[in-house]
Design a protein around this motif. Structure first.
Motif, PDB file in Angstrom:
ATOM      1  N   THR A   6       0.830  -1.200   0.000  1.00  0.00           N
ATOM      2  CA  THR A   6       0.000   0.000   0.000  1.00  0.00           C
ATOM      3  C   THR A   6       0.865   1.251   0.000  1.00  0.00           C
ATOM      4  O   THR A   6       0.609   2.194  -0.762  1.00  0.00           O
ATOM      5  CB  THR A   6      -0.936   0.008   1.224  1.00  0.00           C
ATOM      6  OG1 THR A   6      -1.737  -1.175   1.200  1.00  0.00           O
ATOM      7  CG2 THR A   6      -1.829   1.229   1.233  1.00  0.00           C
ATOM      8  N   THR A 135      -3.671  10.605   1.555  1.00  0.00           N
ATOM      9  CA  THR A 135      -4.752  10.062   2.373  1.00  0.00           C
ATOM     10  C   THR A 135      -4.654   8.538   2.445  1.00  0.00           C
ATOM     11  O   THR A 135      -4.855   7.943   3.512  1.00  0.00           O
ATOM     12  CB  THR A 135      -6.119  10.485   1.797  1.00  0.00           C
ATOM     13  OG1 THR A 135      -6.176  11.915   1.774  1.00  0.00           O
ATOM     14  CG2 THR A 135      -7.263   9.940   2.623  1.00  0.00           C
ATOM     15  N   ALA A 136      -4.328   7.886   1.336  1.00  0.00           N
ATOM     16  CA  ALA A 136      -4.177   6.430   1.337  1.00  0.00           C
ATOM     17  C   ALA A 136      -3.025   6.003   2.244  1.00  0.00           C
ATOM     18  O   ALA A 136      -3.140   5.023   2.991  1.00  0.00           O
ATOM     19  CB  ALA A 136      -3.952   5.926  -0.087  1.00  0.00           C
ATOM     20  N   THR A 138      -1.854   7.662   4.836  1.00  0.00           N
ATOM     21  CA  THR A 138      -2.265   7.928   6.213  1.00  0.00           C
ATOM     22  C   THR A 138      -3.221   6.849   6.713  1.00  0.00           C
ATOM     23  O   THR A 138      -3.096   6.377   7.852  1.00  0.00           O
ATOM     24  CB  THR A 138      -2.927   9.312   6.314  1.00  0.00           C
ATOM     25  OG1 THR A 138      -1.998  10.294   5.822  1.00  0.00           O
ATOM     26  CG2 THR A 138      -3.319   9.644   7.734  1.00  0.00           C
ATOM     27  N   ALA A 139      -4.158   6.445   5.870  1.00  0.00           N
ATOM     28  CA  ALA A 139      -5.111   5.394   6.261  1.00  0.00           C
ATOM     29  C   ALA A 139      -4.385   4.074   6.501  1.00  0.00           C
ATOM     30  O   ALA A 139      -4.683   3.360   7.474  1.00  0.00           O
ATOM     31  CB  ALA A 139      -6.177   5.232   5.185  1.00  0.00           C
ATOM     32  N   ALA A 140      -3.423   3.727   5.655  1.00  0.00           N
ATOM     33  CA  ALA A 140      -2.663   2.489   5.839  1.00  0.00           C
ATOM     34  C   ALA A 140      -1.874   2.532   7.138  1.00  0.00           C
ATOM     35  O   ALA A 140      -1.826   1.536   7.878  1.00  0.00           O
ATOM     36  CB  ALA A 140      -1.736   2.257   4.658  1.00  0.00           C
ATOM     37  N   ARG A 141      -1.278   3.658   7.424  1.00  0.00           N
ATOM     38  CA  ARG A 141      -0.520   3.801   8.670  1.00  0.00           C
ATOM     39  C   ARG A 141      -1.428   3.672   9.884  1.00  0.00           C
ATOM     40  O   ARG A 141      -1.107   2.980  10.854  1.00  0.00           O
ATOM     41  CB  ARG A 141       0.214   5.143   8.693  1.00  0.00           C
ATOM     42  CG  ARG A 141       1.167   5.259   9.881  1.00  0.00           C
ATOM     43  CD  ARG A 141       1.768   6.623  10.012  1.00  0.00           C
ATOM     44  NE  ARG A 141       0.716   7.532  10.428  1.00  0.00           N
ATOM     45  CZ  ARG A 141       0.592   8.793  10.043  1.00  0.00           C
ATOM     46  NH1 ARG A 141       1.457   9.302   9.208  1.00  0.00           N
ATOM     47  NH2 ARG A 141      -0.377   9.552  10.484  1.00  0.00           N
ATOM     48  N   THR A 142      -2.596   4.307   9.823  1.00  0.00           N
ATOM     49  CA  THR A 142      -3.551   4.245  10.925  1.00  0.00           C
ATOM     50  C   THR A 142      -4.029   2.812  11.147  1.00  0.00           C
ATOM     51  O   THR A 142      -4.089   2.340  12.294  1.00  0.00           O
ATOM     52  CB  THR A 142      -4.756   5.165  10.653  1.00  0.00           C
ATOM     53  OG1 THR A 142      -4.268   6.508  10.489  1.00  0.00           O
ATOM     54  CG2 THR A 142      -5.753   5.123  11.778  1.00  0.00           C
ATOM     55  N   LEU A 143      -4.359   2.105  10.069  1.00  0.00           N
ATOM     56  CA  LEU A 143      -4.815   0.717  10.200  1.00  0.00           C
ATOM     57  C   LEU A 143      -3.718  -0.171  10.776  1.00  0.00           C
ATOM     58  O   LEU A 143      -3.992  -1.037  11.621  1.00  0.00           O
ATOM     59  CB  LEU A 143      -5.262   0.185   8.845  1.00  0.00           C
ATOM     60  CG  LEU A 143      -6.579   0.744   8.322  1.00  0.00           C
ATOM     61  CD1 LEU A 143      -6.819   0.287   6.895  1.00  0.00           C
ATOM     62  CD2 LEU A 143      -7.729   0.317   9.217  1.00  0.00           C
ATOM     63  N   THR A 144      -2.495   0.046  10.355  1.00  0.00           N
ATOM     64  CA  THR A 144      -1.383  -0.749  10.879  1.00  0.00           C
ATOM     65  C   THR A 144      -1.173  -0.467  12.359  1.00  0.00           C
ATOM     66  O   THR A 144      -0.967  -1.395  13.161  1.00  0.00           O
ATOM     67  CB  THR A 144      -0.100  -0.458  10.083  1.00  0.00           C
ATOM     68  OG1 THR A 144      -0.346  -0.747   8.707  1.00  0.00           O
ATOM     69  CG2 THR A 144       1.053  -1.289  10.588  1.00  0.00           C
ATOM     70  N   ARG A 146      -3.431   0.561  14.513  1.00  0.00           N
ATOM     71  CA  ARG A 146      -4.559  -0.045  15.237  1.00  0.00           C
ATOM     72  C   ARG A 146      -4.370  -1.553  15.358  1.00  0.00           C
ATOM     73  O   ARG A 146      -4.691  -2.147  16.386  1.00  0.00           O
ATOM     74  CB  ARG A 146      -5.871   0.267  14.537  1.00  0.00           C
ATOM     75  CG  ARG A 146      -6.226   1.737  14.501  1.00  0.00           C
ATOM     76  CD  ARG A 146      -6.959   2.149  15.771  1.00  0.00           C
ATOM     77  NE  ARG A 146      -7.072   3.588  15.884  1.00  0.00           N
ATOM     78  CZ  ARG A 146      -8.041   4.318  15.364  1.00  0.00           C
ATOM     79  NH1 ARG A 146      -8.994   3.754  14.669  1.00  0.00           N
ATOM     80  NH2 ARG A 146      -8.057   5.622  15.547  1.00  0.00           N
TER      81      ARG A 146
END
Length: 154
Positions: A6, A135-136, A138-144, A146
Motif C-alpha cells: 500500500t 490520504t491512502a 495515512t489510512a494504511a498507517r492508521t490501520l497498521t 490499530r
C-alpha cells in the motif's frame, strides 16, 4: 506485506503526480516563450503514465504447471510509473504583432500551444491525486497502528 504494498503504491502515485505538477508548472512558466533552443515556440508537455503490474513468478509458474486451468488471482496493480514526457504537437495560435522580434514577414508570431486554463485545471487534478495518495498512506498507517494496538492487548 500488504502495508508495504500500500505504501509503495501510494508513494509511486506521489512521485508521478509530483512530476506531473512540475511539468504543468513548466508549461505555465513558458506560456509566452516564442523562441526556444529548437528555434520555434515552446511546445506544451504532458506526462504519460502506466500501471506497474505484479507479474510474480509464483502466479506464472502455477499457471504453467496447471496449464492455466487452476484458479489463481490475476496479477494486481503495484502502482504507477512515468513512461515519458511528450510534447503536444498542436500548433499554437498566430498573433499579429509586427514589432515582435519573432514576427514573420507578415507580422505574425507563432505563440506556444499552452492554454493557461487547461493547465490550471490539470494542476488542480494533479494536486487532488497527490492528496488522495497522501490520504491512502495515512489510512494504511492508521490501520497498521490499530492492528499493532490489538496485538498489544490494549
Amino acid at each position: 506485506m500488504a502495508f508495504f504494498n500500500t505504501m509503495n503504491i501510494a508513494a509511486s502515485g506521489l512521485t508521478a503526480q509530483r512530476l506531473r505538477m512540475d511539468t504543468i508548472a513548466e508549461n505555465i512558466a513558458n506560456v509566452n516563450t516564442t523562441r526556444t533552443a529548437n528555434g520555434g515556440p515552446y511546445m506544451r508537455k504532458t506526462v504519460l503514465f502506466e500501471e506497474i503490474r505484479d507479474d510474480n513468478l509464483f502466479t506464472q509458474s502455477f499457471n504453467n504447471i496447471f496449464g492455466g486451468r487452476a484458479s489463481v488471482p490475476a496479477p494486481q496493480g503495484m502502482g504507477v510509473r512515468v513512461t515519458g514526457i511528450v510534447e503536444d504537437a498542436t500548433p499554437g495560435l498566430l498573433t499579429y504583432d509586427p514589432t515582435h522580434p519573432d514576427a514573420d514577414e507578415y507580422g505574425y508570431v507563432r505563440m506556444p500551444n499552452v492554454n493557461i486554463v487547461t493547465e490550471m485545471v490539470n494542476m488542480i487534478a494533479a494536486s487532488r491525486s497527490y492528496e488522495a495518495n497522501i490520504t491512502a498512506m495515512t489510512a494504511a498507517r492508521t490501520l497498521t497502528n490499530r492492528t499493532l494496538e490489538i496485538g498489544q492487548g490494549r
